[in-house]
Design a protein around this motif. Sequence first.
Motif, mmCIF file in Angstrom:
data_model
loop_
_atom_site.group_PDB
_atom_site.id
_atom_site.type_symbol
_atom_site.label_atom_id
_atom_site.label_comp_id
_atom_site.label_asym_id
_atom_site.label_seq_id
_atom_site.Cartn_x
_atom_site.Cartn_y
_atom_site.Cartn_z
ATOM 1 N N VAL A 25 48.285 38.081 34.526
ATOM 2 C CA VAL A 25 47.300 38.414 33.493
ATOM 3 C C VAL A 25 47.936 38.442 32.106
ATOM 4 C CG1 VAL A 25 45.623 40.147 32.715
ATOM 5 C CG2 VAL A 25 45.897 39.675 35.161
ATOM 6 N N ASN A 26 48.972 39.229 31.946
ATOM 7 C CA ASN A 26 49.546 39.402 30.615
ATOM 8 C C ASN A 26 50.324 38.184 30.147
ATOM 9 O OD1 ASN A 26 48.453 41.961 30.586
ATOM 10 N ND2 ASN A 26 50.351 42.996 31.212
ATOM 11 N N ARG A 74 50.386 34.811 31.973
ATOM 12 C CA ARG A 74 49.745 33.509 32.225
ATOM 13 C C ARG A 74 48.290 33.457 31.770
ATOM 14 N NH1 ARG A 74 51.025 31.552 38.230
ATOM 15 N NH2 ARG A 74 49.882 29.749 37.403
ATOM 16 N N GLY A 75 47.704 34.591 31.451
ATOM 17 C CA GLY A 75 46.372 34.593 30.848
ATOM 18 C C GLY A 75 45.213 34.526 31.821
ATOM 19 N N PHE A 76 45.462 34.787 33.095
ATOM 20 C CA PHE A 76 44.355 34.824 34.053
ATOM 21 C C PHE A 76 43.622 36.162 33.966
ATOM 22 C CE2 PHE A 76 47.082 31.575 36.194
ATOM 23 C CZ PHE A 76 46.143 30.552 36.212
ATOM 24 N N ASN A 77 42.496 36.237 34.657
ATOM 25 C CA ASN A 77 41.703 37.470 34.653
ATOM 26 C C ASN A 77 42.221 38.436 35.703
ATOM 27 O OD1 ASN A 77 39.764 36.570 32.704
ATOM 28 N ND2 ASN A 77 38.834 35.304 34.291
ATOM 29 N N GLY A 78 42.137 39.731 35.425
ATOM 30 C CA GLY A 78 42.532 40.666 36.461
ATOM 31 C C GLY A 78 42.637 42.091 35.978
ATOM 32 N N GLY A 79 42.518 42.999 36.946
ATOM 33 C CA GLY A 79 42.677 44.416 36.664
ATOM 34 C C GLY A 79 43.656 45.037 37.643
ATOM 35 N N PHE A 80 44.432 46.011 37.126
ATOM 36 C CA PHE A 80 45.373 46.753 37.961
ATOM 37 C C PHE A 80 45.096 48.235 37.755
ATOM 38 C CE2 PHE A 80 49.578 48.989 38.025
ATOM 39 C CZ PHE A 80 49.699 49.018 39.409
ATOM 40 N N TYR A 81 44.906 48.950 38.845
ATOM 41 C CA TYR A 81 44.469 50.338 38.773
ATOM 42 C C TYR A 81 45.570 51.260 39.297
ATOM 43 C CZ TYR A 81 40.152 47.807 38.207
ATOM 44 O OH TYR A 81 39.202 46.922 37.757
ATOM 45 N N VAL A 82 46.052 52.150 38.431
ATOM 46 C CA VAL A 82 47.113 53.090 38.760
ATOM 47 C C VAL A 82 46.486 54.400 39.220
ATOM 48 C CG1 VAL A 82 49.118 54.344 37.894
ATOM 49 C CG2 VAL A 82 48.624 52.043 37.052
ATOM 50 N N GLY A 83 47.029 55.003 40.250
ATOM 51 C CA GLY A 83 46.556 56.306 40.689
ATOM 52 C C GLY A 83 45.455 56.197 41.734
ATOM 53 N N ALA A 122 41.929 35.068 39.391
ATOM 54 C CA ALA A 122 41.164 36.290 39.130
ATOM 55 C C ALA A 122 41.623 37.325 40.157
ATOM 56 C CB ALA A 122 39.667 36.043 39.252
ATOM 57 N N LEU A 123 42.069 38.487 39.678
ATOM 58 C CA LEU A 123 42.689 39.462 40.565
ATOM 59 C C LEU A 123 42.094 40.854 40.363
ATOM 60 C CD1 LEU A 123 46.380 38.352 39.959
ATOM 61 C CD2 LEU A 123 45.054 37.921 42.028
ATOM 62 N N ASN A 124 41.817 41.515 41.472
ATOM 63 C CA ASN A 124 41.462 42.931 41.452
ATOM 64 C C ASN A 124 42.515 43.639 42.293
ATOM 65 O OD1 ASN A 124 40.332 45.503 42.263
ATOM 66 N ND2 ASN A 124 38.366 44.770 41.485
ATOM 67 N N LEU A 125 43.424 44.346 41.618
ATOM 68 C CA LEU A 125 44.615 44.901 42.262
ATOM 69 C C LEU A 125 44.511 46.419 42.248
ATOM 70 C CD1 LEU A 125 47.188 42.577 40.457
ATOM 71 C CD2 LEU A 125 46.051 42.191 42.659
ATOM 72 N N PRO A 180 38.367 23.627 42.823
ATOM 73 C CA PRO A 180 39.460 23.078 42.004
ATOM 74 C C PRO A 180 39.972 24.027 40.933
ATOM 75 C CG PRO A 180 37.649 21.490 42.249
ATOM 76 C CD PRO A 180 37.152 22.799 42.773
ATOM 77 N N SER A 181 39.096 24.850 40.349
ATOM 78 C CA SER A 181 39.505 25.688 39.228
ATOM 79 C C SER A 181 40.182 26.966 39.726
ATOM 80 C CB SER A 181 38.293 26.057 38.366
ATOM 81 O OG SER A 181 38.644 27.037 37.408
ATOM 82 N N GLN A 182 41.430 27.187 39.298
ATOM 83 C CA GLN A 182 42.141 28.396 39.687
ATOM 84 C C GLN A 182 41.455 29.629 39.110
ATOM 85 O OE1 GLN A 182 46.373 28.193 39.230
ATOM 86 N NE2 GLN A 182 46.734 30.346 39.763
ATOM 87 N N TYR A 183 40.810 29.481 37.955
ATOM 88 C CA TYR A 183 40.137 30.623 37.332
ATOM 89 C C TYR A 183 38.979 31.139 38.194
ATOM 90 C CZ TYR A 183 42.699 29.908 32.992
ATOM 91 O OH TYR A 183 43.694 29.808 32.058
ATOM 92 N N GLN A 184 38.419 30.278 39.043
ATOM 93 C CA GLN A 184 37.304 30.692 39.900
ATOM 94 C C GLN A 184 37.759 31.346 41.194
ATOM 95 O OE1 GLN A 184 34.653 26.913 39.854
ATOM 96 N NE2 GLN A 184 33.300 28.627 40.372
#
Length: 624
Positions: free
Chosen positions: A467-468, A470-479, A444-447, A419-423
């Motif tokens: 993330v910025n 809506r406040g969800f968790n996540g990382g975005f990696y450039v390069g 939760a996103l690993n991009l 049920p929890s979108q954060y999970q």
Amino acid sequence: MCAKQVLALGKVKIFIYHDLILSNEIWQKNIFYAELNRLYPHLQYLIDFYNFFKKYETKNADEADFFFVPIFMAGLQFANIDPELLVNYCAYLHRGRHILISTGDVGQREESKYEMTFEANPQRAYNKKYEWLDDRFILIALESINLHKQDIPILPYQHKSIDAMERNRDILLSFAGEMTQLHLPKSHIRGGKIVDFKNKYQSEKIVIGTEAEVFQSLGESCRAVMARSVFTLCPAGYGRWSFRFVEALLSGSIPILVSDGYVLPFGGKVEWGKYCYICEERDLFGLTDFIQRLSIEEIKEKQENIQRDRHIFEKDFTMEQVAQSLQPSLADIAIGKMRGPETMHIICIDVTNKCDLSCSNCTRLLKNQDHFWEMTPENFRLALQSMKNYKGIIAMIGGNPCIHTKFAELCQIFREEIPSQYQRGLWTNNYFKHLEIIKETFGALNLNPHNEERANKNLKDLHEVMVNKRGFNGGFYVGNSEHAPLLTAVKDIYPEKEMWEKIAGCDINRDWSASIVQNKGKLRAYFCEVAASFDLARNTDNGHEVTLDWWKKPIREFGDQIKHFCTGCGAPARLKGSMDKDAVDTYTKSNADLAEKSATDKGRKILLLDGTEELGHRVTKYAS
């Protein structure tokens, strides 16, 4: 970098369930069972080990290497009582292996050739095998047959001292004991063969009979007769082991063991051929001829060995061997320092090995797998249901999960079961056409586009929104990212002690996740997502069954996987590898099969390890 783990062999730590022996009610029953079936020596074995294990006791179950369950197994077995209720009292069965003292004749792990049934003899023990007696338990047993690899066979040491009597050995061979035993077939050594042997060979020099018969004939106890005997016949009874074997040794007589299938304990430490002879049951009637052919020098040498090494046959030696058998290995110590799935804040469900990239040293070993696969929606639902009590992030990973042909259906199932979108997590390098359903489903996103131009902007925008804003968790990696090689088996690079130190501090175990995959159509659980990748690459199945709360199992219960996979993995070595864009795999000899297969079948660039420059950062260095 994390501090280097230094492994040192220390004293084993044992948690003891004291109530199972100190309870007055239980103890009185133990006394009753001992009296009922003349089992006082077996009760004394329990007491001896209870007192011995106190030297290694820890009150903290979390730091215990083993758990001791001091129940009177032999007494309960002979009374045909299943101790399951007492065993179920043990609160830490899920935490590590539990030790039982099981000194009865047979009926421990599986039925023996001469197992007695209740129908054949209601007074005899072991009406049935214990269904609960699985590999959670270590048996300390007198019987050496039908044991499991973790069990410890012991010698039936004597509780009362037997002095080494200097007697004239005027008897060549003796046996004083039960000639036959009820319900044993004629094919058994005690089914009538000893009677036939007596009838053929009885003489002044060969004394065979019951204890009463021998006493009536010689006026001495069976032990006194042993002290006069050059050789003592030690046949099997209902069990394969024999008290008489140790009694003979302590009396200075050379035992002749007649017990097919019996394996003497401590074989790695004791050269039993220096102290005894073993006679196949079928060769019993050729025994006297064998004895006559022995030289006086050979007999004297065995007698001297017995006197010199007398300590081997006594209680303290057995206790020392048991303690050494329980001593944690370097592997066990390393495993005890590792994280179990329950302590991980992310657990992955790997839904496909399809991916649109070809990164160097891919942690999914995608180029080393033989065929494409996708997890079925039905299995995905079952995987999620097994995690319903888990409070961390459940990450859908691949390959690239967004390439799964039923990605939208998987997302719908994800929303229904968790049920929890954060999970609900997604690990992807490109979302393609699935932007809206991703925004609806995941929190939760690993991009990581691995600097793939077509995906960089899309994933950056997704990160900005989810993330910025809506406040969800996540990382975005450039390069681009630097990947340490996985096919450089740590066992090919370091000596054992350093190897296990590195495994204990592996970045993957410390920072990454346990995993569920679909392996040969079945859901399988792994303590480590990279371990799952190795299984898929080799078309093997070393996974655990996926059941409700499988992830709560302590790390020691994944010890089989750790010993199988970690030594062949390069992640613990943390060697300098290649940039993801280079599309090259570095390997060592233990993984040459995987590397060479990908080179042959898929044209993959491979590089045999040359040098061991270690990284100054985690096993994978992402771009900022």
